[in-house]
Write an enzyme that holds these catalytic residues in place. Structure first.
Site, PDB file in Angstrom:
ATOM      1  N   VAL A  34       0.873  -1.165   0.000  1.00 23.41           N
ATOM      2  CA  VAL A  34       0.000   0.000   0.000  1.00 23.41           C
ATOM      3  C   VAL A  34       0.916   1.223   0.000  1.00 23.41           C
ATOM      4  CG1 VAL A  34      -0.073   0.070   2.529  1.00 23.41           C
ATOM      5  CG2 VAL A  34      -1.969   1.056   1.213  1.00 23.41           C
ATOM      6  N   HIS A  83      11.703  -7.155  11.218  1.00 25.22           N
ATOM      7  CA  HIS A  83      12.787  -6.234  10.895  1.00 25.22           C
ATOM      8  C   HIS A  83      13.835  -6.863   9.962  1.00 25.22           C
ATOM      9  CE1 HIS A  83      12.036  -4.097  15.047  1.00 25.22           C
ATOM     10  NE2 HIS A  83      11.115  -3.792  14.151  1.00 25.22           N
ATOM     11  N   HIS A 115      14.475  -0.180  16.100  1.00 23.02           N
ATOM     12  CA  HIS A 115      13.425  -0.513  15.143  1.00 23.02           C
ATOM     13  C   HIS A 115      13.771   0.180  13.827  1.00 23.02           C
ATOM     14  CE1 HIS A 115      10.375  -2.277  18.049  1.00 23.02           C
ATOM     15  NE2 HIS A 115      11.436  -1.960  18.790  1.00 23.02           N
TER      16      HIS A 115
END
Length: 674
Positions: free
Chosen positions: A132, A573, A616
């Site tokens: 998306v 990740h 992250h």
């Protein structure tokens, strides 16, 4: 007396826009949306050529689109395989939806899976990635956790012998400002700070960037015990989180817009404010299938990108006059390179793809964070309980902005003790050659050398420092439960992904080789022990009842390891499939992000990181895309500040721009490009 001219100018512009807009039909807001959406094109209206073609409208691709079109003389096309996301906007924009109404396992997710992992219970792991506009930034959990200064400098050091000046762009001194440039920080509400016992510092955040950074509108009581309990366990709260030191605990900020409690992500923050630029086009639901190259000697020059809307749909080509920039992510970027004939010779031959440039590192060096939870019955109300209650409070924007954000980072010394850590680190460092001879999923000498370089960096620049090897994450979104995950941060296991068909619509083979290096399992085992220690540590333990996972029957080291083999999952990740390393070490891109052997193709996304950071991925990848934009504009002799905002071709647009600005500031999920 202060000057009144700013107020007078604002009033004049407002009167001007009001006068102009008095002749606008009553459906102005619809016309406004059409104005802002004119950047969307279809297969029938897409132009024949653009200066830059960006393959992938994910996190990095949309940052690039916004920054490159700052120069009105530069035309940009974004090719995105997924949809615009407008039909699922409520699910994207609601932060808590990442936990309660996720877009994973829907058409907005690529729904990749690994091959069975023989050392992880022979299981196939889900590898969800956003399909998306905004990519995974539209579906992720919104943590903002940056790497440590030591890690970033170690990354730059891997490239300094090849090109010291270019490598310096990835040093902490230059990369940290690029990360700050992406964001505008808003401190937490006073009550949220009090209940969550939050330490924060405005000094380590940006003030003028497109991405909105803040905290949820409410905070759960269990979070307040996090910092003091972790301090009792030797992990004191970070006084300046995200400032280059990561060892300790934090209740971190998230990608949240506090003006309306919505998700801030690359589409809302970077793309939407510039969609009316005449030099930007966005084509959705169209997958790039290969890059087209001109015939010639030396480095191949890309002339365009082939794309199609479906496997059986017609293949079309859009020309790229300056560069092709690949931002397809850790799976999509190596996939498009291999289908274009760039990659390992044996892989391309087996898949039936003509070899253009032999580059054995494409798809190699793949690494991922693994994680596993300890779960207890909750002794007090959790966010999950409130979600389930159906109460009026559970429906408020403030409550729906709640996301998990309490984390902590522990290094080898905290897990093993000083002597144990030194011995474990030496064991790892001494095993470099043996691991390189047995664990690399490639016969390429270059790839093996790259494995050694990555391994040496982790063993001798990471594991013997204050950089973490385990992250702890608090989870409060399941009714009646409190969970704390232990997540491996610097895996020594490396895998690969590759194509086995000439069909670009067929998913590649993903084999991360989880737990192929025994140290990964040992570190996770010790991480589970650290998490379990919270049960005996006040005040956090006041929230914890009976342990339900792993449970009372999992006691010994061997028990925990067996449980991890069958329970560990991805932390979402994965990185390094197009690693920034010297070509002699199986690298795919140089320090300017240029693909080796190609004259005008770059890769800009999380696939280029050569090793995992204890963080992250989002925060560093926004900084990566900002830094890449400057490099690309500079290398092509294009000013980086030719325009700040939208082109204004008429008086009508001037009036519309004023009202559009007010409208976007009041309801938009992002911010205007500074």
């Amino acid at each position: 007396m202060p000057s009144m001219w700013p107020l007078r100018l604002l009033v004049a512009l407002s009167l001007l826009s009001t006068n102009v807009l008095s002749h606008v039909p009553s459906d102005y807001l619809l016309q406004r949306r059409q104005l802002l959406a004119r950047g969307y094109v279809t297969e029938d209206t897409v132009a024949d050529s653009y200066d830059f073609v960006i393959v992938g409208g994910g996190l990095a691709g949309l940052v690039l689109a916004a920054r490159l079109t700052d120069n009105l003389k530069t035309t940009v096309l974004v090719l995105e395989a997924g949809s615009s996301g407008e039909d699922v906007a409520d699910r994207v924009n609601t932060p808590s939806g990442a936990y309660t109404a996720s877009l994973l396992y829907t058409p907005n997710d690529w729904q990749y899976k690994t091959v069975p992992q023989p050392l992880a219970g022979d299981r196939r792991f889900d590898w969800p990635r956003g399909k998306v506009l905004g990519g995974s930034s539209a579906v992720n959990a919104m943590y903002l956790v940056r790497p440590a200064e030591i890690e970033i400098n170690a990354w730059a050091d891997l490239m300094k012998d090849d090109d010291r000046a270019a490598a310096s762009k990835w040093s902490w001194k230059e990369f940290y400002p690029a990360m700050l440039k992406t964001e505008t920080f808003t401190p937490p509400l006073d009550e949220v700070t009090r209940v969550g016992n939050i330490s924060w510092s405005a000094d380590t955040h940006g003030t003028t960037g497109p991405m909105q950074v803040s905290y949820p509108g409410i905070m759960m009581a269990q979070v307040g015990g996090w910092a003091p309990s972790l301090e009792s366990l030797g992990l004191p709260p970070l006084r300046k989180p995200n400032g280059g030191t990561t060892l300790g605990s934090l209740v971190g900020p998230s990608w949240i817009n506090p003006s309306n409690w919505t998700r801030s992500y690359s589409k809302a923050a970077y793309l939407d404010p510039v969609l009316s630029r005449s030099n930007l086009a966005v084509l959705t639901s169209s997958q790039a299938t290969r890059i087209i190259f001109a015939e010639g000697s030396g480095d191949l020059r890309a002339t365009g990108v082939e794309f199609a809307s479906s496997p059986n749909g017609p293949r079309k080509i859009v020309n790229a006059k300056t560069e092709v920039i690949i931002s397809g992510g850790v799976v999509g970027s190596p996939q498009i390179l291999m289908h274009s004939g760039v990659g390992p010779k044996n892989v391309l031959e087996a898949a039936g793809v003509d070899l253009k440039v032999e580059l054995p590192g494409v798809g190699q060096h793949v690494q991922d964070h693994l994680t596993a939870p300890v779960v207890w019955k909750a002794t007090s109300e959790t966010a999950g309980d409130i979600t389930q209650s159906g109460s009026d409070f559970a429906k408020t924007k403030e409550f729906l902005s709640f996301v998990n954000s309490a984390t902590a980072f522990a290094n080898l010394t905290r897990l093993f003790g000083t002597e144990g850590a030194a011995g474990f680190q030496k064991f790892i460092a001494d095993g470099l050659e043996d691991s390189a001879s047995k664990l690399v999923p490639s016969q390429s000498k270059e790839v093996i050398e790259g494995y050694k370089a990555i391994y040496d960096t982790i063993a001798n620049k990471i594991m013997n420092t204050e950089v973490a090897v385990i992250e702890l994450l608090l989870a409060l979104n399941t009714p009646g439960e409190v969970g704390v995950q232990a997540a491996l941060q610097h895996p020594l296991s490396q895998g690969r992904l590759y194509i086995n068909s000439s069909d670009p619509f067929e998913a590649p083979i993903i084999d991360p080789q989880y737990f192929s290096h025994s140290a990964d399992l040992t570190i996770m085992r010790e991480g589970i022990k650290l998490v379990r220690a919270l049960k005996q540590t006040p005040p956090f333990n006041e929230s914890l009842g009976e342990e339900t996972l792993p449970g009372p029957d999992v006691v010994s080291d061997e028990d925990v390891e067996r449980w991890l083999i069958n329970m560990a999952s991805t932390q979402y990740h994965p990185i390094s499939s197009c690693a920034m390393l010297p070509r002699s070490k199986g690298g795919v891109v140089d320090a300017k992000l240029r693909v080796y052997g190609l004259a005008n193709v770059r890769v800009v996304d999380s696939s280029i990181y050569p090793f995992e950071f204890a963080s992250h991925v989002g925060a560093s990848t926004y900084g990566l895309a900002e830094q890449a934009s400057n490099i690309i504009l500079t290398n092509n002799s294009l000013p980086t500040n030719a325009v700040k905002g939208l082109a204004i071709p008429s008086l009508f647009t001037l009036g519309a721009l004023v009202w559009t600005t007010f409208f976007a500031v009041s309801v938009g999920a992002g911010a205007f490009i500074p």
